[in-house]
Design an enzyme around this catalytic site. Structure first.
Site, mmCIF file in Angstrom:
data_model
loop_
_atom_site.group_PDB
_atom_site.id
_atom_site.type_symbol
_atom_site.label_atom_id
_atom_site.label_comp_id
_atom_site.label_asym_id
_atom_site.label_seq_id
_atom_site.Cartn_x
_atom_site.Cartn_y
_atom_site.Cartn_z
ATOM 1 N N GLU A 1 8.617 2.143 3.685
ATOM 2 C CA GLU A 1 9.301 2.663 4.875
ATOM 3 C C GLU A 1 9.616 1.319 6.199
ATOM 4 O O GLU A 1 8.433 0.815 5.608
ATOM 5 C CB GLU A 1 9.050 3.999 5.483
ATOM 6 C CG GLU A 1 8.685 4.636 4.690
ATOM 7 C CD GLU A 1 10.184 5.280 3.600
ATOM 8 O OE1 GLU A 1 11.535 4.607 4.058
ATOM 9 O OE2 GLU A 1 9.690 5.928 2.945
ATOM 10 N N ASP B 1 5.757 2.588 -2.527
ATOM 11 C CA ASP B 1 6.741 2.729 -1.678
ATOM 12 C C ASP B 1 6.946 2.212 -0.331
ATOM 13 O O ASP B 1 5.383 1.943 -0.027
ATOM 14 C CB ASP B 1 7.513 4.166 -1.656
ATOM 15 C CG ASP B 1 8.960 4.222 -1.525
ATOM 16 O OD1 ASP B 1 9.554 2.971 -1.326
ATOM 17 O OD2 ASP B 1 9.614 5.045 -0.231
ATOM 18 N N TYR C 1 7.524 13.792 4.141
ATOM 19 C CA TYR C 1 8.856 13.163 3.501
ATOM 20 C C TYR C 1 8.379 11.794 2.787
ATOM 21 O O TYR C 1 8.799 10.856 1.216
ATOM 22 C CB TYR C 1 10.011 13.099 4.558
ATOM 23 C CG TYR C 1 11.194 12.583 4.135
ATOM 24 C CD1 TYR C 1 12.208 12.689 3.324
ATOM 25 C CD2 TYR C 1 11.195 10.623 4.114
ATOM 26 C CE1 TYR C 1 13.546 12.191 2.923
ATOM 27 C CE2 TYR C 1 12.305 10.005 3.925
ATOM 28 C CZ TYR C 1 13.182 11.043 3.387
ATOM 29 O OH TYR C 1 14.542 10.076 2.739
ATOM 30 N N ASP D 1 7.820 10.685 -1.801
ATOM 31 C CA ASP D 1 8.651 9.169 -2.597
ATOM 32 C C ASP D 1 8.004 8.919 -3.722
ATOM 33 O O ASP D 1 8.525 8.516 -4.685
ATOM 34 C CB ASP D 1 8.983 8.608 -1.982
ATOM 35 C CG ASP D 1 10.131 8.490 -1.039
ATOM 36 O OD1 ASP D 1 10.996 9.661 -1.034
ATOM 37 O OD2 ASP D 1 11.065 7.980 0.134
ATOM 38 N N ASP E 1 10.575 -3.979 -1.779
ATOM 39 C CA ASP E 1 9.733 -3.611 -1.439
ATOM 40 C C ASP E 1 8.629 -4.678 -1.683
ATOM 41 O O ASP E 1 7.659 -5.172 -1.234
ATOM 42 C CB ASP E 1 8.550 -2.585 -2.387
ATOM 43 C CG ASP E 1 9.710 -1.160 -1.294
ATOM 44 O OD1 ASP E 1 9.788 -0.727 -1.044
ATOM 45 O OD2 ASP E 1 10.373 -0.322 -2.773
#
Length: 391
Positions: A37, A35, A159, A163, A93
């Protein structure tokens, strides 16, 4: 930049040597959950702020903003065809890894796509998928974090890492379910589309294809092509969103009126006031002049699909009901089986060249659709529910 202090149990990568070690661990596994960000509200190119990765026995958060870190070991992992890369809603992504590594990750498994074949619905959100598959509720407290700011707190890092640790647990269960039900190949086409370079194309000359044509005359389309390419080049060079350069409505108006001088922009409602005095206005007028002066310019020809026979309307509506019925019976999202265009094509022709009449889709829906067309199936309403019966 360095990340915030973290617990010994959480692996936060800020140096290239540590990243290379992590990637060796991940490459030894059959799959890795990934993942990212990122921030792109004020930029054209997404700004990568964090990478999270987890495989059986290995997990970490990677800080791409750490001073001196080289992401080459991770981009090499993304290109390693022996390791399956698992994402949820992968498109953005993949776009990021294409930009930083020059190639799309392969092979790829997208749990949002897989969810359609597992009976979890169309375009399911990640937290809803985790809830349904793992019976876990996600902590959403850090959802609106500015991931570009440093240092990141322990809670923010936890957090972010969660994921992919949840995703690492979701994937085997979804894979086993699909394999048990003989549906792994149902995803082949959808997953292949994800790694088609054409959908990530940022070539300015192709940017007009994102726009919905309001007219199809050759001059209008040519002007729109030129204006869209100009906007794309400006947005890329300045690294700002397209809308910061010009709104779509401005491009449509420019295509409609085809300005001959910079002063013409001042008479357009959708063009920002004062644009006519800018260097960009001069460049755009010159680009339009060159395009229209070129004797070899391509002539756009709008190819309209043949109109559907007026008599097929009721057939289309019946086929839509059948599609919903068969999708519910198979516990699969209707969109994965057939598109609206597929349904219309089948209503018009038994030999329509559509996916819904090929492979597994034909078995699930296509054959039944043809049977309904020819009166060999009947739709009935019993106690408020649709049923299908052979005739």
């Amino acid at each position: 930049m360095r990340s915030a202090p973290h617990s010994p149990r959480m692996r936060v990568i800020t140096e290239t040597a540590d990243l290379a070690s992590l990637c060796r661990d991940l490459a030894a596994q059959p799959f890795v959950a990934v993942d990212t960000e990122f921030m792109r509200e004020t930029t054209y190119w997404p700004k990568l702020c964090l990478i999270q990765a987890a495989a059986p026995g290995a997990e970490a958060v990677i800080d791409p903003l750490a001073e001196g870190i080289d992401l080459a070991p991770f981009t090499a992992l993304m290109a390693n065809t022996r390791v399956l890369k698992v994402f949820h809603a992968a498109r953005q992504d993949l776009e990021i890894f294409l930009k930083i590594g020059g190639a799309l990750p392969k092979p790829v498994f997208d749990t949002q796509i897989a969810a359609m074949a597992c009976g979890y619905g169309d375009s399911i959100a990640y937290d809803a998928l985790v809830q349904q598959v793992l019976k876990r509720r996600l902590d959403k407290s850090s959802r609106f974090t500015d991931w570009s700011r440093r240092p990141l707190s322990e809670a923010q890092l936890a957090y972010a890492l969660a994921d992919v640790t949840h995703l690492r647990d979701v994937y085997p269960r979804m894979h086993d379910k699909l394999e048990k039900e003989g549906r792994l190949d149902w995803l082949d086409e959808e997953l292949a589309n994800l790694t088609d370079p054409d959908i990530y194309d940022t070539t300015p000359e192709n940017s007009w294809k994102r726009l919905k044509l309001r007219k199809t005359t050759a001059d209008y389309v040519l002007a729109l092509q030129v204006a869209a390419a100009w906007r794309e080049r400006q947005a890329q060079a300045r690294d700002v969103p397209r809308g910061r350069v010009a709104k779509d409505d401005a491009l449509y108006e420019i295509a409609e009126h085809r300005p001959k001088t910079t002063a013409d922009f001042d008479r357009m409602r959708a063009v920002p006031r004062g644009f006519g005095n800018s260097r960009g206005a001069q460049e755009l007028v010159q680009a339009l002049d060159r395009a229209f002066a070129d004797p070899n310019r391509p002539q756009y020809k709008h190819e309209r699909p043949p109109p559907l026979p007026s008599s097929v309307g009721p057939t289309i509506e019946l086929l839509k009901v059948l599609l919903r019925y068969e999708a519910e019976r198979a516990q699969v999202a209707p969109r994965l089986i057939a598109s609206a265009a597929d349904v219309e094509a089948i209503a018009a022709s038994d030999t329509a060249d559509v996916d819904a009449l090929r492979g597994w889709r034909r078995k699930v829906f296509g054959e039944r659709a043809l049977a309904l067309k020819h009166g060999k199936l009947a739709l009935k309403l019993e106690s408020g529910r649709v049923t299908v019966q052979d005739v």
